[in-house]
Write a protein that holds these residues in place. Structure first.
Motif, PDB file in Angstrom:
ATOM      1  N   ASP A 138      -4.203  65.039 -27.961  1.00  0.00           N
ATOM      2  CA  ASP A 138      -4.683  63.664 -28.013  1.00  0.00           C
ATOM      3  C   ASP A 138      -5.345  63.361 -26.671  1.00  0.00           C
ATOM      4  O   ASP A 138      -4.665  63.063 -25.681  1.00  0.00           O
ATOM      5  CB  ASP A 138      -3.521  62.699 -28.270  1.00  0.00           C
ATOM      6  CG  ASP A 138      -3.980  61.252 -28.374  1.00  0.00           C
ATOM      7  OD1 ASP A 138      -5.168  60.971 -28.098  1.00  0.00           O
ATOM      8  OD2 ASP A 138      -3.147  60.390 -28.710  1.00  0.00           O
ATOM      9  N   LYS A 161       5.484  67.067 -27.592  1.00  0.00           N
ATOM     10  CA  LYS A 161       5.528  66.833 -29.028  1.00  0.00           C
ATOM     11  C   LYS A 161       6.120  65.478 -29.340  1.00  0.00           C
ATOM     12  O   LYS A 161       5.611  64.720 -30.174  1.00  0.00           O
ATOM     13  CB  LYS A 161       6.350  67.926 -29.719  1.00  0.00           C
ATOM     14  CG  LYS A 161       5.636  69.260 -29.853  1.00  0.00           C
ATOM     15  CD  LYS A 161       6.499  70.232 -30.637  1.00  0.00           C
ATOM     16  CE  LYS A 161       5.778  71.556 -30.859  1.00  0.00           C
ATOM     17  NZ  LYS A 161       6.607  72.529 -31.611  1.00  0.00           N
ATOM     18  N   PRO A 221      -5.091  65.780 -32.970  1.00  0.00           N
ATOM     19  CA  PRO A 221      -4.006  65.933 -33.957  1.00  0.00           C
ATOM     20  C   PRO A 221      -4.047  64.876 -35.046  1.00  0.00           C
ATOM     21  O   PRO A 221      -3.365  65.002 -36.067  1.00  0.00           O
ATOM     22  CB  PRO A 221      -2.743  65.795 -33.105  1.00  0.00           C
ATOM     23  CG  PRO A 221      -3.154  64.982 -31.928  1.00  0.00           C
ATOM     24  CD  PRO A 221      -4.598  65.310 -31.659  1.00  0.00           C
ATOM     25  N   THR A 222      -4.850  63.816 -34.864  1.00  0.00           N
ATOM     26  CA  THR A 222      -4.864  62.701 -35.818  1.00  0.00           C
ATOM     27  C   THR A 222      -6.207  62.503 -36.510  1.00  0.00           C
ATOM     28  O   THR A 222      -6.270  61.872 -37.566  1.00  0.00           O
ATOM     29  CB  THR A 222      -4.487  61.386 -35.113  1.00  0.00           C
ATOM     30  OG1 THR A 222      -5.394  61.158 -34.019  1.00  0.00           O
ATOM     31  CG2 THR A 222      -3.058  61.462 -34.584  1.00  0.00           C
ATOM     32  N   GLY A 235      -4.092  72.953 -34.355  1.00  0.00           N
ATOM     33  CA  GLY A 235      -2.969  73.175 -33.450  1.00  0.00           C
ATOM     34  C   GLY A 235      -2.175  74.432 -33.706  1.00  0.00           C
ATOM     35  O   GLY A 235      -1.048  74.560 -33.210  1.00  0.00           O
ATOM     36  N   GLY A 278      -0.132  68.336 -31.160  1.00  0.00           N
ATOM     37  CA  GLY A 278       0.187  68.393 -32.580  1.00  0.00           C
ATOM     38  C   GLY A 278       0.219  69.810 -33.051  1.00  0.00           C
ATOM     39  O   GLY A 278      -0.084  70.725 -32.321  1.00  0.00           O
ATOM     40  N   ALA A 315      -4.089  71.393 -30.471  1.00  0.00           N
ATOM     41  CA  ALA A 315      -4.231  69.994 -30.849  1.00  0.00           C
ATOM     42  C   ALA A 315      -3.774  69.111 -29.692  1.00  0.00           C
ATOM     43  O   ALA A 315      -2.600  69.129 -29.308  1.00  0.00           O
ATOM     44  CB  ALA A 315      -3.406  69.692 -32.100  1.00  0.00           C
ATOM     45  N   LYS A 364       3.848  62.709 -28.850  1.00  0.00           N
ATOM     46  CA  LYS A 364       2.657  62.821 -29.696  1.00  0.00           C
ATOM     47  C   LYS A 364       1.400  63.119 -28.888  1.00  0.00           C
ATOM     48  O   LYS A 364       0.288  62.714 -29.273  1.00  0.00           O
ATOM     49  CB  LYS A 364       2.473  61.560 -30.540  1.00  0.00           C
ATOM     50  CG  LYS A 364       3.629  61.309 -31.504  1.00  0.00           C
ATOM     51  CD  LYS A 364       3.393  60.123 -32.398  1.00  0.00           C
ATOM     52  CE  LYS A 364       4.551  59.918 -33.376  1.00  0.00           C
ATOM     53  NZ  LYS A 364       4.355  58.757 -34.263  1.00  0.00           N
ATOM     54  N   THR A 397      -1.174  75.866 -30.355  1.00  0.00           N
ATOM     55  CA  THR A 397      -0.831  74.940 -29.274  1.00  0.00           C
ATOM     56  C   THR A 397       0.321  75.462 -28.420  1.00  0.00           C
ATOM     57  O   THR A 397       0.229  75.521 -27.184  1.00  0.00           O
ATOM     58  CB  THR A 397      -0.465  73.557 -29.843  1.00  0.00           C
ATOM     59  OG1 THR A 397      -1.589  73.027 -30.555  1.00  0.00           O
ATOM     60  CG2 THR A 397      -0.076  72.599 -28.721  1.00  0.00           C
TER      61      THR A 397
END
Length: 393
Positions: A72, A387, A39-40, A366, A393, A70, A390, A369
């Motif tokens: 992490d 969410k 997501p980043t 995402g 995403g 998405a 985090k 997702t």
């Protein structure tokens, strides 16, 4: 229509070109492909120009027909989502450097413990072993190290940076698909999955189908303009009077005779059939002079009625409109959200039973997702927590 690979469900952790091109072929043939994205840290192809509206044209093509979630992967909760997905998705495609997936807890041994039927494909520049396994590289580097670049180019100007990514696609993507499907066939027989190590350099090296065999068996080292098919003979490109180019591949006697007759020089055919390098060089000079006597369109009209293995060198825009490519339906309209469709290159594999029509262009990071998590049984409260943390995403 479901497609021949509709039984396959694939988790795709890859980015850029080799892995996404491989999973594009699989998705076009009906496989269900779910991209696992950060997501980043977005796939850099997403920002690659040119853009069609807000969407990178390359990304929209390479990732059509795929869903995106998405996650992490540095978070334990995200790893747990992947583990749950593995119960149903029994093929993994990844393109990280060696050891990255293991450090995330997503290496082959860890995941096959969850699903012994797992087929796990890793695409890297240099493979999982050897002194270069952790080294960075790009297509041009793999072609250089594999020896392919040394026989592609001109003696007076050197190797050519090719307009297509041969090591990435012909090396990484195509071999990944072949290996994956071979493992699927074996799994049907044994019930067990396996690990597949794809090196783009290895696969590029095997493209030495003719020059490599000659060297290894006979010690004949290929180099630029030294072989019949790399500029060492008349088999080459020729400039026309107006600066365009024609390709000449009239290797067989019947084609050579038609070529020379069309040029008004039937006596040249004997040189074309001679294996002597000096005859080939002399013929090439004669052909260069002859082709510069007329414009491109004149030659195209003349050779259109002949079976001489002479064809025009087309730009991409011209190729798109060529009657042969149009008859083969190599451009397709692909749906996208909230607008007209986007023209893309079609799947080139023709099945008598057909394949599914393209469903959508590459999705946003995402985009699926929430849908995927709900399919896994996550309720709205749990999704909201992921969410807020985090994790997704």
């Amino acid at each position: 229509m479901s497609g021949p690979l509709s039984s396959l469900k694939i988790l795709d952790f890859s980015t850029l070109l080799p892995g996404p091109f491989a999973s594009l072929l699989l998705a076009d043939m009906g496989a269900e492909v779910l991209r696992i994205e950060s997501p980043t840290r977005p796939d850099l192809v997403r920002v690659l120009p040119p853009h069609d509206g807000e969407v990178s044209a390359a990304h929209a093509y390479l990732n059509r027909n795929k869903r995106s979630i998405a996650l992490d992967l540095k978070r334990p909760e995200a790893i747990e989502v992947v583990r749950q997905l593995l119960i149903d998705h029994d093929i993994v495609l990844e393109q990280f450097r060696p050891g990255v997936m293991e450090r995330l807890g997503l290496g082959y041994e860890a995941l096959r413990a969850i699903n012994p039927r797992l087929i796990y494909v890793s695409i890297t520049g240099y493979g999982q072993t050897g002194p270069y396994k952790d080294r960075a590289g790009h297509d041009i580097n793999y072609l250089a190290l594999s020896g392919l670049a040394a026989q592609t180019g001109r003696k007076d100007s050197g190797p050519l940076p090719l307009g297509v990514q041969v090591a990435d696609v012909a090396g990484g993507s195509f071999h990944a698909v072949m290996g994956l499907l071979a493992a699927v066939i074996q799994r049907q027989q044994t019930g067990e999955g396996q690990y597949i190590d794809i090196s783009m350099t290895d696969c590029s090296f095997t493209l030495h189908a003719m020059g490599g065999s000659a060297y290894l068996a006979c010690g004949e080292e290929p180099s630029m303009e030294s072989q019949a098919l790399n500029g060492g003979s008349f088999y080459d490109y020729y400039r026309t009077r107006d600066g365009r180019w024609l390709s000449v591949g009239s290797l067989e006697p019947q084609f050579m005779q038609q070529l020379c007759a069309a040029l008004g020089r039937p006596e040249l055919a004997a040189r074309g059939l001679s294996p002597r390098p000096e005859d080939q060089r002399a013929l090439k000079r004669e052909l260069q002079v002859a082709f510069e006597l007329r414009d491109f369109d004149e030659w195209c009209e003349l050779f259109a009625g002949l079976d001489a293995c002479v064809e025009p060198m087309l730009s991409l825009s011209e190729a798109v409109e060529h009657p042969q490519l149009k008859a083969r339906e190599l451009v397709v309209e692909v749906p996208r959200e909230g607008g007209d469709g986007q023209r893309q290159i079609a799947c080139p594999i023709k099945f008598s039973d057909g394949i599914p029509a393209p469903r959508h262009i590459g999705a946003k990071v995402g985009a699926h997702t929430v849908d995927v998590l709900r399919e896994l049984g996550y309720d709205d409260e749990r999704i909201a927590g992921l969410k807020a943390g985090k994790v997704i995403g």
